[in-house]
Design an enzyme around this catalytic site. Structure first.
Site, mmCIF file in Angstrom:
data_model
loop_
_atom_site.group_PDB
_atom_site.id
_atom_site.type_symbol
_atom_site.label_atom_id
_atom_site.label_comp_id
_atom_site.label_asym_id
_atom_site.label_seq_id
_atom_site.Cartn_x
_atom_site.Cartn_y
_atom_site.Cartn_z
ATOM 1 N N LYS A 25 14.454 -1.520 -1.081
ATOM 2 C CA LYS A 25 13.480 -0.356 0.007
ATOM 3 C C LYS A 25 12.270 -0.326 0.470
ATOM 4 C CE LYS A 25 10.504 2.758 -0.225
ATOM 5 N NZ LYS A 25 9.133 2.681 0.607
ATOM 6 N N GLU B 58 2.854 -7.178 -7.289
ATOM 7 C CA GLU B 58 1.500 -7.971 -6.134
ATOM 8 C C GLU B 58 1.202 -6.705 -5.621
ATOM 9 O OE1 GLU B 58 0.001 -10.605 -6.097
ATOM 10 O OE2 GLU B 58 1.787 -11.171 -7.331
ATOM 11 N N CYS C 65 -2.923 -8.798 1.454
ATOM 12 C CA CYS C 65 -3.749 -9.072 0.199
ATOM 13 C C CYS C 65 -4.381 -9.786 0.131
ATOM 14 C CB CYS C 65 -2.742 -8.645 -0.418
ATOM 15 S SG CYS C 65 -1.752 -9.913 -1.158
ATOM 16 N N GLU D 211 -10.855 -2.967 -2.678
ATOM 17 C CA GLU D 211 -9.901 -3.042 -1.603
ATOM 18 C C GLU D 211 -9.815 -2.135 0.062
ATOM 19 O OE1 GLU D 211 -5.513 -3.992 -1.613
ATOM 20 O OE2 GLU D 211 -5.673 -5.693 -1.470
HETATM 21 C C1 UN1 Z 1 0.636 -10.767 1.288
HETATM 22 O O1 UN1 Z 1 -0.665 -10.824 2.234
HETATM 23 O O2 UN1 Z 1 0.727 -10.205 1.296
HETATM 24 O O3 UN1 Z 1 -1.374 -16.287 1.436
HETATM 25 C C2 UN1 Z 1 0.210 -12.210 1.354
HETATM 26 C C3 UN1 Z 1 -1.359 -15.932 2.986
HETATM 27 C C4 UN1 Z 1 0.415 -15.443 3.093
HETATM 28 C C5 UN1 Z 1 1.024 -14.565 2.087
HETATM 29 C C6 UN1 Z 1 -0.144 -13.314 1.871
HETATM 30 N N1 UN1 Z 1 1.133 -16.508 3.035
HETATM 31 O O4 UN1 Z 1 -2.091 -15.150 3.284
#
Ligand code: UN1
Length: 496
Positions: free
Chosen positions: A176, A251, A285, A386
């Site tokens: 999804k 995550e 993230c 965040e």
């Molecule tokens: C994310 O922001 O959810 O390490 C992943 C990084 C990328 C992946 C980010 N390769 O910034």
């Protein structure tokens, strides 16, 4: 208006949502540009997809893993041939600049080739039995149907982090994707199908989280859930999955710090801050959202950082020369606005940006100025929560020990960076920073697919993508083969 209409993928067939509802995928750089219409699915679509995946599992689990891996390898090849086309689709549906969407597709290609290699590994162990003429080993077994819920910021890379290891291990999947980026999942799965993936092994259910994500999490035939998104939603996912003891890989958020010591290569630290803070419009993230500056270089760093940030060109990510694309939707703009206001009310100073861009070419999109907040202190909300937008906070510190303490003083623990030439401090930071990832003299973004990816504290629940993903997508079976031809009682017949 003419635009393509897409359907769910269930048991190898493209089907509209049973309820007939649809949703539009809009370009965040120009909301008159409709990328496509997708189904807005509900629980009955999810149930159909899960049942197709369950049926496909009966045969997919018996396909030898090296053969499953070959399909991934072919998919990786197809992705590399279509890299530019899929990257353009991705920029159109979520905004980040073309160089970055090319990188996103590349990450899926890397993942395909990396995971394809796992098809010839998937090692278990053998170990001596405590009894004579008895053989002991452990083997990895697939889980069954797995549910994958993926975000919009890495709309091809993150689905690939989940789909590819799940598949090589012999699971079947229902995915999804985020409602803002359905096309990139469609493209990824299209490559898998053309590479020879049998019907029902991957099913796509498009739709909103509460309508399509929640029933997937709760479905009794779904054996595990992998989720990437906000900590708020991750907590709901974990709680709902707990009702039937479903393993969940989460995550989630970050509030990633880049620490700059007085001895650092300042230009390098500035390059890193700019890329880590404003790359992907701050919507990673792993984005750098706090920059911790030692007092000796703070003033110099700040003036150069502000000057360089003001020069960044914001615009449509498909246009040449644009550094920063739009935010993905209006809700994200509201969040950035809200956090700037909170920071200013708490005493932070606005050093650059701070506002949505709404005039001229910006009027049809969701753009926000690259923003720097100075005089931030560790207890302010802007230093702890965040934002997921182009908003960077600057904090100052006296000693290295104080910097580590500030970096660790938050609830998240995904990525961290330290700029220094002092090898002793570098290794101390590697040991003491509470985060799943630490970079030395490199920005907080840019993880590679073959290392473990994930975080500590509120960022995750202990699982890792990349290296470690196969631990999540398999379960262990311990096997004992007794060739003594007699009853041997462990712990009893061999007791001393
Ligand atoms: C994310 O922001 O959810 O390490 C992943 C990084 C990328 C992946 C980010 N390769 O910034």
């Amino acid at each position: 208006m003419t635009y393509p209409r897409f359907h769910n993928l269930i048991g190898g067939k493209w089907l509209p949502a049973i309820g007939g509802k649809t949703m539009l995928n809009l370009n965040p750089a120009n909301n008159r540009d409709v990328v496509g219409e997708f189904p807005a699915s509900g629980a009955e679509d999810v149930a159909k997809a899960v049942s197709a995946a369950k049926k496909a599992f009966a045969t997919w689990r018996l396909v030898p893993a090296p053969k499953r891996a070959k399909i991934l390898q072919r998919a990786g090849y197809l992705l590399s041939v279509r890299k530019e086309e899929y990257a353009r689709d991705m920029t159109r549906e979520m905004g980040k600049v073309l160089a970055e969407t090319l990188g996103d597709v590349q990450e899926a290609i890397d993942e395909a080739f990396y995971v394809a290699g796992e098809g010839r590994r998937l090692f278990g162990q053998t170990t001596p039995s405590e009894l004579q003429n008895k053989f002991a080993m452990s083997v990895r077994m697939p889980l069954g149907v797995v549910g994958l819920i993926t975000p919009w910021n890495f709309p091809m890379a993150i689905p690939s982090w989940k789909l590819f290891p799940a598949l090589v291990c012999g699971n079947t999947c229902v995915i999804k994707p985020a409602e803002d980026t359905p096309l990139s999942t469609y493209n990824l799965v299209q490559a898998l199908i053309e590479a020879g993936l049998p019907p029902g092994v991957v099913n796509i259910v498009f739709g909103l989280g509460p309508d399509a994500g929640a029933p997937l999490v709760e479905h009794p035939d779904v054996r595990a859930i992998s989720f990437t998104g906000s900590s708020e939603v991750g907590s709901l996912v974990a709680q709902r999955a707990a009702a039937n003891f479903k393993p969940v890989s989460l995550e989630m958020g970050g509030k990633n710090a880049q620490i700059v010591l007085d001895d650092a290569n300042l230009e390098l630290a500035l390059d890193g801050a700019l890329w880590g803070g404003f790359g992907t419009t701050g919507q990673r993230c792993t984005a750098t959202s706090r920059i911790l500056l030692q007092k000796g270089i703070a003033a110099k760093f700040i003036s150069r950082f502000v000057a360089r940030t003001k020069k960044l060109s914001v615009g449509n990510g498909l246009e040449k020369g644009v550094d920063v694309g739009p935010q993905v939707n209006a809700a994200q703009i509201e969040t950035s606005k809200k956090y700037v206001a909170i920071a200013l009310a708490e005493g932070a100073k606005l050093l650059a940006g701070g506002h949505p861009l709404t005039k001229g070419a910006y009027a049809k999109g969701t753009f926000f100025e690259p923003t720097i907040l100075g005089s931030v202190t560790p207890t302010m909300r802007i230093a702890r929560e965040e934002v997921f937008g182009p908003v960077v906070s600057l904090l100052e510190f006296d000693t290295f020990e104080h910097a580590i303490q500030i970096a660790n003083s938050i609830d998240y623990g995904l990525s961290t960076a330290l700029y220094t030439k002092d090898v002793n401090r570098a290794f101390t930071a590697i040991r003491d920073l509470e985060a799943g990832i630490t970079y030395i003299n490199a920005p907080t973004i840019g993880a590679e697919v073959h290392l473990p990816f994930g975080g500590v504290k509120q960022t995750g629940n202990g699982h890792r993508e990349g290296l470690g993903a196969i631990d999540f997508y398999t379960t262990w079976k311990s096997v004992y083969v007794d060739f003594s031809d007699k009853l041997q009682r462990a712990q009893i017949d061999n007791a001393e």
